[in-house]
Design a protein around this motif. Structure first.
Motif, PDB file in Angstrom:
ATOM      1  N   MET A   1       0.834  -1.203   0.000  1.00 53.24           N
ATOM      2  CA  MET A   1       0.000   0.000   0.000  1.00 53.24           C
ATOM      3  C   MET A   1       0.869   1.253   0.000  1.00 53.24           C
ATOM      4  O   MET A   1       0.659   2.178  -0.792  1.00 53.24           O
ATOM      5  CB  MET A   1      -0.910   0.014   1.222  1.00 53.24           C
ATOM      6  N   SER A   2       1.855   1.264   0.853  1.00 53.03           N
ATOM      7  CA  SER A   2       2.740   2.414   0.941  1.00 53.03           C
ATOM      8  C   SER A   2       3.497   2.603  -0.377  1.00 53.03           C
ATOM      9  O   SER A   2       3.663   3.723  -0.851  1.00 53.03           O
ATOM     10  CB  SER A   2       3.682   2.200   2.118  1.00 53.03           C
TER      11      SER A   2
ATOM     12  N   GLY B   1      -5.035   3.780   6.944  1.00 50.92           N
ATOM     13  CA  GLY B   1      -3.632   3.692   7.332  1.00 50.92           C
ATOM     14  C   GLY B   1      -3.199   2.307   7.773  1.00 50.92           C
ATOM     15  O   GLY B   1      -2.288   2.174   8.595  1.00 50.92           O
ATOM     16  N   GLY B   2      -3.841   1.281   7.250  1.00 49.05           N
ATOM     17  CA  GLY B   2      -3.400  -0.090   7.539  1.00 49.05           C
ATOM     18  C   GLY B   2      -4.056  -0.722   8.746  1.00 49.05           C
ATOM     19  O   GLY B   2      -3.561  -1.713   9.270  1.00 49.05           O
ATOM     20  N   GLN B   3      -5.195  -0.182   9.180  1.00 46.98           N
ATOM     21  CA  GLN B   3      -5.880  -0.715  10.374  1.00 46.98           C
ATOM     22  C   GLN B   3      -6.952  -1.750  10.028  1.00 46.98           C
ATOM     23  O   GLN B   3      -7.711  -2.169  10.901  1.00 46.98           O
ATOM     24  CB  GLN B   3      -6.528   0.444  11.149  1.00 46.98           C
ATOM     25  N   LEU B   4      -7.047  -2.141   8.770  1.00 52.14           N
ATOM     26  CA  LEU B   4      -8.065  -3.098   8.304  1.00 52.14           C
ATOM     27  C   LEU B   4      -9.485  -2.597   8.603  1.00 52.14           C
ATOM     28  O   LEU B   4     -10.361  -3.367   8.986  1.00 52.14           O
ATOM     29  CB  LEU B   4      -7.849  -4.483   8.914  1.00 52.14           C
ATOM     30  N   ALA B   5      -9.673  -1.303   8.418  1.00 54.31           N
ATOM     31  CA  ALA B   5     -10.978  -0.717   8.715  1.00 54.31           C
ATOM     32  C   ALA B   5     -11.640  -0.086   7.493  1.00 54.31           C
ATOM     33  O   ALA B   5     -12.780   0.355   7.592  1.00 54.31           O
ATOM     34  CB  ALA B   5     -10.825   0.336   9.807  1.00 54.31           C
TER      35      ALA B   5
ATOM     36  N   GLN C   1      -0.028 -16.780  -5.249  1.00 52.07           N
ATOM     37  CA  GLN C   1      -0.582 -17.007  -3.910  1.00 52.07           C
ATOM     38  C   GLN C   1       0.382 -17.747  -2.974  1.00 52.07           C
ATOM     39  O   GLN C   1       0.501 -17.376  -1.805  1.00 52.07           O
ATOM     40  CB  GLN C   1      -1.915 -17.744  -4.005  1.00 52.07           C
ATOM     41  N   PRO C   2       1.103 -18.777  -3.468  1.00 53.94           N
ATOM     42  CA  PRO C   2       2.023 -19.475  -2.552  1.00 53.94           C
ATOM     43  C   PRO C   2       3.138 -18.581  -2.003  1.00 53.94           C
ATOM     44  O   PRO C   2       3.745 -18.909  -0.981  1.00 53.94           O
ATOM     45  CB  PRO C   2       2.609 -20.598  -3.413  1.00 53.94           C
ATOM     46  N   LEU C   3       3.410 -17.466  -2.667  1.00 54.18           N
ATOM     47  CA  LEU C   3       4.474 -16.570  -2.208  1.00 54.18           C
ATOM     48  C   LEU C   3       3.980 -15.550  -1.182  1.00 54.18           C
ATOM     49  O   LEU C   3       4.785 -14.843  -0.569  1.00 54.18           O
ATOM     50  CB  LEU C   3       5.081 -15.815  -3.404  1.00 54.18           C
ATOM     51  N   LEU C   4       2.664 -15.462  -1.033  1.00 56.56           N
ATOM     52  CA  LEU C   4       2.082 -14.455  -0.129  1.00 56.56           C
ATOM     53  C   LEU C   4       1.867 -15.063   1.253  1.00 56.56           C
ATOM     54  O   LEU C   4       1.516 -16.244   1.367  1.00 56.56           O
ATOM     55  CB  LEU C   4       0.732 -13.973  -0.678  1.00 56.56           C
TER      56      LEU C   4
ATOM     57  N   LEU D   1       0.393  -6.624   3.162  1.00 56.66           N
ATOM     58  CA  LEU D   1       1.423  -7.350   2.399  1.00 56.66           C
ATOM     59  C   LEU D   1       2.706  -6.533   2.370  1.00 56.66           C
ATOM     60  O   LEU D   1       2.691  -5.353   2.035  1.00 56.66           O
ATOM     61  CB  LEU D   1       0.930  -7.603   0.967  1.00 56.66           C
ATOM     62  N   LYS D   2       3.790  -7.180   2.709  1.00 56.27           N
ATOM     63  CA  LYS D   2       5.093  -6.501   2.739  1.00 56.27           C
ATOM     64  C   LYS D   2       5.944  -6.957   1.559  1.00 56.27           C
ATOM     65  O   LYS D   2       5.820  -8.094   1.089  1.00 56.27           O
ATOM     66  CB  LYS D   2       5.833  -6.864   4.028  1.00 56.27           C
TER      67      LYS D   2
END
Ligand code: FES
Length: 111
Positions: free
Chosen positions: A26-27, A40-44, A57-60, A93-94
């Motif tokens: 996201m950043s 800001g990343g609060q899952l809201a 998907q297997p890499l996430l 996700l980083k």
């Protein structure tokens, strides 16, 4: 490797960005002025949702229970069917070395 390449697609626009290991997708997407991720990343807020080709998907990392709950609330997007894409919250996700070259699709906002 301290930086990785991530490709973004939003509408007809495509761009690439170099993300630092550990930086959220996201950043990284917002680095070039794309505005999403209001909470800001609060899952809201769900504005940071993205679609990623299923083959990655297997890499996430697996979504947390809270992210799973948020993802379940989202309507299906016919342009990114679940058989081909996995939807995730990009704030969760980083950048990791395995994701070098990943393509991330940013869908239009939910109206
Ligand atoms: S920034 Fe709000 S859910 Fe990710």
């Amino acid at each position: 490797m301290s930086k990785i390449l991530i490709k973004f697609i939003q509408d007809k626009q495509k761009w690439e960005a170099m993300g630092k290991i550990g930086q959220s997708l996201m950043s990284l997407a917002n680095q070039d002025g794309e505005i999403f991720g209001y909470c800001g990343g609060q899952l809201a807020c769900t504005t940071c949702r993205v679609y990623i080709a299923k083959k990655y998907q297997p890499l996430l990392p697996k979504p947390t229970e809270i992210e799973e709950d948020v993802l379940c609330e989202l309507p299906n997007n016919i342009n990114y069917p679940e058989k081909d894409y996995v939807k995730r919250m990009s704030c969760q996700l980083k950048c990791t070395s395995q994701l070098n070259g990943l393509t991330v699709v940013i869908p239009p906002p939910i109206l």
